[in-house]
Design an enzyme around this catalytic site. Sequence first.
Site, PDB file in Angstrom:
ATOM      1  N   THR A 121       0.804  -1.218   0.000  1.00  0.00           N
ATOM      2  CA  THR A 121       0.000   0.000   0.000  1.00  0.00           C
ATOM      3  C   THR A 121       0.841   1.275   0.000  1.00  0.00           C
ATOM      4  OG1 THR A 121      -0.143  -0.092   2.406  1.00  0.00           O
ATOM      5  CG2 THR A 121      -1.944  -1.112   1.163  1.00  0.00           C
ATOM      6  N   CYS A 122       2.153   1.144   0.041  1.00  0.00           N
ATOM      7  CA  CYS A 122       3.069   2.291   0.111  1.00  0.00           C
ATOM      8  C   CYS A 122       3.355   2.809  -1.306  1.00  0.00           C
ATOM      9  CB  CYS A 122       4.363   1.862   0.800  1.00  0.00           C
ATOM     10  SG  CYS A 122       5.684   3.086   0.740  1.00  0.00           S
ATOM     11  N   ASP A 123       3.082   4.089  -1.541  1.00  0.00           N
ATOM     12  CA  ASP A 123       3.307   4.680  -2.863  1.00  0.00           C
ATOM     13  C   ASP A 123       4.771   4.612  -3.277  1.00  0.00           C
ATOM     14  OD1 ASP A 123       0.636   5.270  -3.224  1.00  0.00           O
ATOM     15  OD2 ASP A 123       0.826   7.331  -2.471  1.00  0.00           O
TER      16      ASP A 123
END
Length: 105
Positions: free
Chosen positions: A8-10
């Site tokens: 979920t980390c950009d």
Amino acid sequence: MILYGLKTCDTCRKARKALADVDFVDVREDGIPVNVLGDAFSRFGEKLLNKRSTTWKNLSDSQRSEEVLPLLQAHPTLMKRPLIVSGDSMWLGWDKSVQAELSDA
């Protein structure tokens, strides 16, 4: 090459897209192998701990005062991301210097 991060980390997404043949390990789901975490801590020290993360902000003062390595083992989402491992080499984060070094590899 293995990238440890969060799906979920950009920043991790950008790194995964740029590194086409990288194996991805989601630290929330799979954790970080103890030997990899130990090697990363010996190389990066306290820089491995992300004190801007939501997980850090939700820890009590007594938890925050624990030693870094056991804290990261208990809460792998506290690790600065991504951690990229290739053989004996390691990179932390996805800034321009890491991008340049890995694009030359």
